[in-house]
Design a protein around this motif. Structure first.
Motif, PDB file in Angstrom:
ATOM      1  N   ALA A 212       9.292  -0.081  -1.145  1.00 13.39           N
ATOM      2  CA  ALA A 212       9.119   1.281  -1.662  1.00 13.39           C
ATOM      3  C   ALA A 212       7.864   1.396  -2.512  1.00 13.39           C
ATOM      4  CB  ALA A 212      10.350   1.674  -2.482  1.00 13.39           C
ATOM      5  N   THR A 213       7.588   0.372  -3.307  1.00 18.11           N
ATOM      6  CA  THR A 213       6.388   0.374  -4.138  1.00 18.11           C
ATOM      7  C   THR A 213       5.123   0.349  -3.290  1.00 18.11           C
ATOM      8  OG1 THR A 213       7.530  -0.751  -5.960  1.00 18.11           O
ATOM      9  CG2 THR A 213       5.122  -0.868  -5.937  1.00 18.11           C
ATOM     10  N   LEU A 214       5.099  -0.527  -2.290  1.00 14.35           N
ATOM     11  CA  LEU A 214       3.908  -0.674  -1.465  1.00 14.35           C
ATOM     12  C   LEU A 214       3.671   0.535  -0.570  1.00 14.35           C
ATOM     13  CD1 LEU A 214       4.131  -4.437  -0.428  1.00 14.35           C
ATOM     14  CD2 LEU A 214       2.826  -3.409  -2.286  1.00 14.35           C
ATOM     15  N   VAL A 215       4.743   1.169  -0.112  1.00 16.57           N
ATOM     16  CA  VAL A 215       4.597   2.354   0.740  1.00 16.57           C
ATOM     17  C   VAL A 215       3.866   3.455  -0.007  1.00 16.57           C
ATOM     18  CG1 VAL A 215       5.900   4.256   1.787  1.00 16.57           C
ATOM     19  CG2 VAL A 215       6.543   1.885   2.271  1.00 16.57           C
ATOM     20  N   ARG A 216       4.092   3.527  -1.318  1.00 24.57           N
ATOM     21  CA  ARG A 216       3.464   4.579  -2.124  1.00 24.57           C
ATOM     22  C   ARG A 216       1.994   4.285  -2.435  1.00 24.57           C
ATOM     23  NH1 ARG A 216       8.340   4.002  -5.107  1.00 24.57           N
ATOM     24  NH2 ARG A 216       7.186   2.910  -6.747  1.00 24.57           N
ATOM     25  N   LYS A 217       1.562   3.063  -2.186  1.00 31.06           N
ATOM     26  CA  LYS A 217       0.207   2.667  -2.572  1.00 31.06           C
ATOM     27  C   LYS A 217      -0.653   2.505  -1.324  1.00 31.06           C
ATOM     28  CE  LYS A 217       1.824   0.454  -6.802  1.00 31.06           C
ATOM     29  NZ  LYS A 217       1.058   1.106  -7.853  1.00 31.06           N
ATOM     30  N   SER A 218      -1.338   3.568  -0.955  1.00 34.29           N
ATOM     31  CA  SER A 218      -2.154   3.545   0.259  1.00 34.29           C
ATOM     32  C   SER A 218      -3.290   2.537   0.154  1.00 34.29           C
ATOM     33  CB  SER A 218      -2.716   4.936   0.548  1.00 34.29           C
ATOM     34  OG  SER A 218      -3.513   5.391  -0.542  1.00 34.29           O
ATOM     35  N   SER A 219      -3.763   2.265  -1.080  1.00 40.20           N
ATOM     36  CA  SER A 219      -4.858   1.321  -1.248  1.00 40.20           C
ATOM     37  C   SER A 219      -4.450  -0.092  -0.823  1.00 40.20           C
ATOM     38  CB  SER A 219      -5.337   1.310  -2.697  1.00 40.20           C
ATOM     39  OG  SER A 219      -4.284   0.957  -3.576  1.00 40.20           O
ATOM     40  N   PHE A 220      -3.179  -0.424  -1.004  1.00 44.93           N
ATOM     41  CA  PHE A 220      -2.707  -1.743  -0.586  1.00 44.93           C
ATOM     42  C   PHE A 220      -2.900  -1.929   0.914  1.00 44.93           C
ATOM     43  CE2 PHE A 220       0.517  -4.548   1.159  1.00 44.93           C
ATOM     44  CZ  PHE A 220       0.458  -5.660   0.335  1.00 44.93           C
ATOM     45  N   TRP A 221      -2.581  -0.915   1.669  1.00 40.33           N
ATOM     46  CA  TRP A 221      -2.682  -1.013   3.131  1.00 40.33           C
ATOM     47  C   TRP A 221      -4.128  -0.936   3.608  1.00 40.33           C
ATOM     48  CZ3 TRP A 221       1.585  -2.923   4.799  1.00 40.33           C
ATOM     49  CH2 TRP A 221       2.757  -2.662   4.091  1.00 40.33           C
ATOM     50  N   GLY A 222      -4.942  -0.143   2.921  1.00 43.12           N
ATOM     51  CA  GLY A 222      -6.347  -0.091   3.285  1.00 43.12           C
ATOM     52  C   GLY A 222      -7.027  -1.439   3.089  1.00 43.12           C
ATOM     53  N   LEU A 223      -6.742  -2.078   1.953  1.00 44.32           N
ATOM     54  CA  LEU A 223      -7.305  -3.408   1.696  1.00 44.32           C
ATOM     55  C   LEU A 223      -6.741  -4.442   2.664  1.00 44.32           C
ATOM     56  CD1 LEU A 223      -7.268  -3.555  -2.227  1.00 44.32           C
ATOM     57  CD2 LEU A 223      -9.218  -3.114  -0.728  1.00 44.32           C
ATOM     58  N   SER A 224      -5.448  -4.347   2.966  1.00 43.67           N
ATOM     59  CA  SER A 224      -4.815  -5.331   3.854  1.00 43.67           C
ATOM     60  C   SER A 224      -5.402  -5.266   5.257  1.00 43.67           C
ATOM     61  CB  SER A 224      -3.299  -5.094   3.912  1.00 43.67           C
ATOM     62  OG  SER A 224      -2.692  -5.361   2.675  1.00 43.67           O
ATOM     63  N   PHE A 225      -5.498  -4.070   5.825  1.00 49.84           N
ATOM     64  CA  PHE A 225      -6.013  -3.961   7.193  1.00 49.84           C
ATOM     65  C   PHE A 225      -7.528  -4.170   7.239  1.00 49.84           C
ATOM     66  CE2 PHE A 225      -1.897  -1.871   7.850  1.00 49.84           C
ATOM     67  CZ  PHE A 225      -1.509  -2.506   9.029  1.00 49.84           C
ATOM     68  N   GLY A 226      -8.239  -3.832   6.153  1.00 45.71           N
ATOM     69  CA  GLY A 226      -9.659  -4.131   6.101  1.00 45.71           C
ATOM     70  C   GLY A 226      -9.904  -5.634   6.080  1.00 45.71           C
ATOM     71  N   ALA A 227      -9.140  -6.341   5.244  1.00 42.66           N
ATOM     72  CA  ALA A 227      -9.266  -7.798   5.192  1.00 42.66           C
ATOM     73  C   ALA A 227      -8.863  -8.421   6.524  1.00 42.66           C
ATOM     74  CB  ALA A 227      -8.398  -8.353   4.061  1.00 42.66           C
ATOM     75  N   ALA A 228      -7.829  -7.881   7.158  1.00 36.77           N
ATOM     76  CA  ALA A 228      -7.379  -8.416   8.447  1.00 36.77           C
ATOM     77  C   ALA A 228      -8.449  -8.257   9.514  1.00 36.77           C
ATOM     78  CB  ALA A 228      -6.092  -7.708   8.883  1.00 36.77           C
ATOM     79  N   SER A 229      -9.141  -7.130   9.495  1.00 36.95           N
ATOM     80  CA  SER A 229     -10.199  -6.916  10.474  1.00 36.95           C
ATOM     81  C   SER A 229     -11.311  -7.946  10.298  1.00 36.95           C
ATOM     82  CB  SER A 229     -10.769  -5.504  10.329  1.00 36.95           C
ATOM     83  OG  SER A 229     -11.770  -5.255  11.289  1.00 36.95           O
TER      84      SER A 229
END
Length: 437
Positions: A212-229
């Protein structure tokens, strides 16, 4: 527990770097061993990429989250000790594989162990170092990536030249096993959130609370998928560049190292050995320089301007591309070497800033689990698809380009650095809002 002394904090960081170094030795040694393994077991480039990437990534990514949840609730030092012992034993087991299936399964086992080796370490470092020093501490910890990768490539090349690829797996695996009891007996478990102020939440969080915490934090996902790329190329290059150097520069490599002392150039020295020297130097020097630069910049500018943690890596990725093209398309090692050296440095600038941001986007009670979610995204995409994509493209270009097919397959990967930079730049404005107080 009282706050650790600077001397002991230094030891903590040292032993964590040692363990992380073994993590990457065991993870990446297969890159330099791919050449003799392919020859002896008669594997295709696609099979090599499955064994080197997907086999490791499957269990490494899927087990990372439950193991990290255990680390958020119990002793992180015990979790890491068990992880080190398992991945080291399975690395040694790779040396006894007789076919593709056995080697694939052994690499799965390495992934099982390494699933518990990184996220708990991020959490430990955050409880040993205050916020204003975390980016540099996490950067120093990340030195394990270039040091371990370089040693994996170097040891793989040297041990294979003298003893064979099977012995290389066994020796590095047994060395990791020897470190496990030292790690457990000398590393103390710190107080969770002890350096994060009175408002820090330390009660173990449930998985649904973390989600629930991570879903609310779009920056977490932007950094995660950017790093993954970016990791698609990072892991892909570590796995495939040794083979690329052998295929495209095999005859020139001995001449490049003509200055080396005789004891490092055995009579039966192969292009593979010289490729290991060449790439290990690039990984070690370029990797450490880039990681340290990123950590220093994040600690200097990040506390005042949170967008720094995303903007600095984005600029580095964009700057990487021209050096990437020059290095891959070079016909001379004297041009390729400095190009790949700068490329390696710039491609790892992201580690300190991004890892620090992840520790500050959540409360101390969910740091290991949140880190594992990031590692799940980063490694499933980066390890699982990076090696495979380059290997499959190389096989597809084989008829047209022969041994040079790998050169053009690697070149196609530059697009992933553009994607990473774009995602980080889109994420930068959101970091301030998502930062955990």
């Amino acid at each position: 527990m009282k706050e650790a002394s600077p001397l002991y904090r230094g030891y903590v960081l040292f032993i964590l770097v040692v363990v992380y170094t073994f993590n990457f030795i065991d993870r990446q040694i297969v890159g330099i061993l791919a050449v003799p393994i392919k020859s002896e077991l008669a594997l295709s480039d696609t099979q090599l990429s499955l064994m080197g990437g997907l086999a490791f990534a499957l269990f490494y990514t899927f087990l990372g989250i439950p193991i990290a949840m255990l680390a958020d609730r119990s002793s992180r030092t015990w979790v890491m000790t068990a992880a080190l012992a398992i991945w080291s034993a399975m690395t040694a087991a790779c040396g006894f594989a007789q076919n593709f299936l056995q080697l694939f399964l052994a690499r799965l086992g390495v992934g099982v162990g390494e699933a518990g080796g990184v996220a708990p370490a991020y959490s430990l470092i955050s409880d040993y170092f205050p916020p204003e020093k975390r980016a540099r501490a996490l950067s120093i910890y990340s030195f394990g990536i270039p040091v371990g990768s370089a040693l994996g490539i170097l040891l793989g090349g040297v041990l294979t030249s003298y003893l064979g690829w099977r012995s290389a797996f066994v020796i590095v695996g047994l060395a990791g096993l020897a470190i496990a009891p030292i790690f457990r007996l000398t590393l103390r478990e710190p107080k969770r959130g002890g350096l994060d102020g009175e408002g820090a939440v330390t009660t173990p969080a449930k998985l649904n609370e973390v989600v629930a915490t991570l879903v609310r934090k779009s920056s977490f996902w932007g950094l995660s998928f950017g790093a993954a790329s970016s990791s698609m190329m990072g892991y892909g290059l570590i796995f495939w560049l040794p083979s690329f150097f052998v295929r495209s520069f095999g005859e020139a490599l001995p001449e490049f190292f003509a200055w080396m002392p005789a004891f490092l150039m055995p009579d039966n020295a192969t292009p593979l050995l010289f490729a290991s020297y060449f790439y290990a130097t690039i990984l070690l020097v370029g990797g450490i320089a880039g990681i340290w630069l990123g950590g220093v910049m994040a600690d200097k500018y990040g506390p005042e301007k949170k967008s720094t943690y995303a903007v600095v890596p984005a600029i580095a990725f964009l700057t990487t591309v021209p050096f990437f093209v020059v290095g891959v398309m070079a016909t001379s090692l004297w041009i390729a070497f400095p190009a790949f050296l700068v490329l390696q440095a710039l491609s790892l600038v992201w580690l300190g800033p991004v890892l620090t941001a992840f520790q500050q986007l959540v409360q101390p009670n969910m740091r290991a689990t949140a880190s594992a979610v990031f590692l799940f995204v980063n490694n499933l995409i980066g390890i699982g698809l990076g090696n495979l994509a380059i290997g499959a493209i190389s096989d597809g270009l084989k008829n047209a380009y022969g041994d040079e097919s790998l050169r053009y397959a690697i070149l196609c990967g530059t697009v992933f650095y553009f994607i990473a930079a774009g995602l980080f730049l889109l994420t930068a404005p959101r970091l301030k809002k998502d930062w955990a107080s």
